[in-house]
Motif scaffolding. Structure first.
Motif, short mmCIF file in Angstrom:
data_model
loop_
_atom_site.label_atom_id
_atom_site.label_comp_id
_atom_site.label_asym_id
_atom_site.label_seq_id
_atom_site.Cartn_x
_atom_site.Cartn_y
_atom_site.Cartn_z
N LEU A 48 0.68 -1.13 0.10
CA LEU A 48 0.07 -0.06 0.11
C LEU A 48 0.95 1.26 0.13
O LEU A 48 0.43 2.31 -0.71
N ALA A 49 1.86 1.20 0.72
CA ALA A 49 2.95 2.42 0.68
C ALA A 49 3.52 2.58 -0.41
O ALA A 49 3.41 3.81 -1.07
N ALA A 50 3.55 1.50 -1.27
CA ALA A 50 4.45 1.78 -2.50
C ALA A 50 3.57 2.10 -3.69
O ALA A 50 4.16 2.87 -4.44
N ARG A 51 2.28 1.83 -3.55
CA ARG A 51 1.24 2.37 -4.66
C ARG A 51 0.65 3.61 -4.05
O ARG A 51 -0.79 3.68 -4.49
N ALA A 52 0.81 4.05 -3.00
CA ALA A 52 0.08 5.61 -2.40
C ALA A 52 -0.54 6.37 -3.49
O ALA A 52 -1.54 6.61 -3.49
N ALA A 53 0.41 6.69 -4.51
CA ALA A 53 0.21 7.48 -5.37
C ALA A 53 -0.91 7.21 -6.41
O ALA A 53 -1.36 7.95 -7.04
N THR A 54 -1.49 5.79 -6.37
CA THR A 54 -2.36 5.36 -7.07
C THR A 54 -3.76 5.31 -6.56
O THR A 54 -4.71 5.02 -7.15
N LEU A 55 -3.71 5.53 -5.25
CA LEU A 55 -5.01 5.33 -4.50
C LEU A 55 -6.01 6.61 -5.02
O LEU A 55 -5.48 7.53 -5.12
N ARG A 56 -7.24 6.23 -4.76
CA ARG A 56 -8.17 7.15 -5.21
C ARG A 56 -7.96 8.66 -4.66
O ARG A 56 -8.13 9.55 -5.33
N LEU A 57 -7.79 8.79 -3.28
CA LEU A 57 -7.44 9.93 -2.82
C LEU A 57 -6.07 10.38 -2.57
O LEU A 57 -5.74 11.33 -1.58
N ALA A 58 -5.13 9.85 -3.45
CA ALA A 58 -3.84 10.20 -3.08
C ALA A 58 -3.47 11.70 -3.32
O ALA A 58 -2.56 12.39 -2.74
N SER A 59 -4.31 12.40 -3.92
CA SER A 59 -3.96 13.94 -4.44
C SER A 59 -4.60 14.71 -3.10
O SER A 59 -4.19 16.04 -3.19
N VAL A 60 -5.06 14.18 -2.16
CA VAL A 60 -5.65 15.10 -1.09
C VAL A 60 -4.25 15.66 -0.18
O VAL A 60 -3.39 14.66 -0.09
N PRO A 61 -3.93 16.98 -0.48
CA PRO A 61 -2.72 17.31 0.15
C PRO A 61 -2.42 17.39 1.60
O PRO A 61 -3.42 17.31 2.38
N ARG A 62 -1.14 17.19 1.99
CA ARG A 62 -0.86 17.34 3.32
C ARG A 62 -0.66 18.63 3.79
O ARG A 62 -0.02 19.62 3.12
N LEU A 63 -1.36 18.83 4.91
CA LEU A 63 -1.30 20.45 5.18
C LEU A 63 -0.43 20.97 6.16
O LEU A 63 -0.16 20.10 7.24
N PRO A 64 -0.08 22.04 6.13
CA PRO A 64 0.74 22.32 7.50
C PRO A 64 -0.21 22.71 8.64
O PRO A 64 -1.11 23.24 8.58
#
Length: 341
Positions: free
Chosen positions: A147-163
Motif C-alpha cells: 500500500l505504501a508503494a502504490r500510495a500515489a495510485t489510490l483514489r484520494l492520493a491527491s489530497v494534500p498534506r497540510l501545514p
C-alpha cells in the motif's frame, strides 16, 4: 445527567491516555467499506505519532458503552497472527432538537446506510506488515508495504498534506484530547474567516460545563484547507427525489440557496438522506486531510455556509449559521459521547 456522562467520558479518556514518548512511525490508512462489506484503501500516508505502538492500537478500539457498528480486523507480522482488533463504524446521526423553524420537539431522521463508510486505521510500522478483513465479503488482505508503494495510485492520493499549526497552549498529544478542526467551502482568500470561525467555535465549545473545566486537557487545532468555491451544495426541492442531486424534504423549498452546487475541498452537501438540515462532507476526504495531524481523536468540520445544518456520528459537521456554536456542541455530543438528543 448528560453533563455527568460527558464529564465521565472526558475523565476516562484522559485517565487512559499515554504520556508523551518518542515518535513512533505509523501507517495512516483511510479505507471505505461498501454495503456488501468490501473494504478498499483510498489513501495512505506514513506519519509519526507521539505514543507507543500498544497505545496507538488501543486508542482505536471502540469506547465502552457506544452503540456503533464495529469492524474486526486482524494484524499479521511475518506470517504470525497477532490477533483480532476492532474499530467503530459510526453511522451518520440525523437527530435535531430546538433548531430554528421547528417546534422544539426532538426529530430523528432515518439515515440510509447505503453509502460507503469511511474509517481510518493507524498501524505502527513495526507492529504488523499485513492487515486482514473478514466481514462477509470474503477475506481481504493488504500488505502494508505494498500500500505504501502504490500510495500515489489510490483514489484520494491527491489530497494534500497540510501545514498544521500548533494549537495555542497545546499540551502533548499523548495526554490530551485532540480535536482537529477542518473547514470546507472557504476559498484561499477566506483563510482569515476560517481562523476566526474556528476560534469562535472553540469559544462556544469551552463556554459551558463540563468542557470549561477540561479545556486545559484539550488541544483544539484548526487546519485550513482551501476550496475552489465558497459554501456547500444545496440540492433543489423535488417531491419524489431519490438521488443526491435533489431533495424531497419540504424544508428545501425555503432554502435561499436551493440549486447551488459548488466545488469544495470536502464536498459538503445539505439534504443527506433526504433530510434538508442533514449537512455532511466526504468523510474519506476529510480523514485523508487529517493525516496532516495524525494524533487527532475527534474531527470537527465547519462549513462556510449560512444555512442551518449539521450532522454527527462519523465526525461533527456544522454550518456557519448564527446558531453555529450550538450546532458544534450538539454534533460533538453525538460524535464524541454517543449522546442522543
Amino acid at each position: 445527567m448528560r453533563y455527568r456522562k460527558l464529564a465521565g467520558w472526558l475523565g476516562a479518556w484522559l485517565a487512559g491516555a499515554s504520556m508523551a514518548v518518542d515518535a513512533t512511525p505509523v501507517h495512516y490508512l483511510v479505507f471505505e467499506m461498501d454495503p456488501a462489506g468490501q473494504v478498499s484503501p483510498v489513501h495512505y500516508a506514513r506519519v509519526e505519532m507521539q505514543a507507543t505502538a500498544d497505545a496507538i492500537l488501543a486508542a482505536q478500539s471502540p469506547r465502552a458503552g457506544r452503540r456503533d457498528a464495529t469492524l474486526g480486523y486482524r494484524l499479521l507480522q511475518h506470517g504470525q497472527d497477532l490477533g483480532v482488533h476492532t474499530i467503530a463504524l459510526p453511522r451518520v446521526r440525523g437527530e435535531f432538537a430546538r433548531d430554528p423553524g421547528h417546534d422544539g420537539n426532538i426529530e430523528a431522521a432515518r439515515v440510509d446506510d447505503a453509502a460507503p463508510r469511511a474509517f481510518v486505521l493507524r498501524i505502527p510500522v513495526d507492529a504488523a506488515d499485513v492487515v486482514e478483513f473478514d466481514n462477509g465479503a470474503g477475506s481481504q488482505s493488504y500488505v502494508l508495504a505494498d500500500l505504501a508503494a502504490r500510495a500515489a495510485t489510490l483514489r484520494l492520493a491527491s489530497v494534500p498534506r497540510l501545514p498544521t499549526p500548533q494549537a495555542p497552549n497545546a499540551g502533548a498529544s499523548g495526554n490530551r484530547f485532540d480535536v482537529l478542526v477542518l473547514g470546507d467551502g472557504y476559498t484561499a482568500a477566506q483563510q482569515s474567516n476560517f481562523a476566526s470561525d474556528a476560534a469562535a467555535m472553540g469559544d462556544a465549545y469551552f463556554g459551558i460545563t463540563p468542557h470549561l473545566e477540561y479545556e486545559s486537557f484539550v488541544n483544539w487545532t484548526p487546519v485550513f484547507t482551501a476550496s475552489a468555491q465558497s459554501g456547500a451544495d444545496h440540492p433543489p426541492y423535488q417531491a419524489a427525489c431519490n438521488s443526491s442531486s435533489c431533495c424531497s424534504d419540504p424544508d428545501a423549498q425555503d432554502d435561499p440557496r436551493a440549486g447551488q452546487f459548488v466545488n469544495t475541498a470536502f464536498d459538503a452537501t445539505f439534504c443527506y438522506g433526504q433530510t434538508h438540515r442533514l449537512l455532511v462532507v466526504d468523510y474519506a476526504k476529510a480523514f485523508a486531510a487529517a493525516a496532516s495531524h495524525p494524533e487527532w481523536d475527534e474531527i470537527v468540520v465547519i462549513v462556510n455556509d449560512p444555512v442551518y445544518g449539521g450532522s454527527g456520528g462519523t465526525m461533527s459537521v456544522a454550518s456557519m449559521h448564527p446558531s453555529a456554536g450550538e450546532l458544534v456542541l450538539h454534533e460533538m455530543g453525538h460524535s464524541f459521547t454517543d449522546l442522543a438528543d
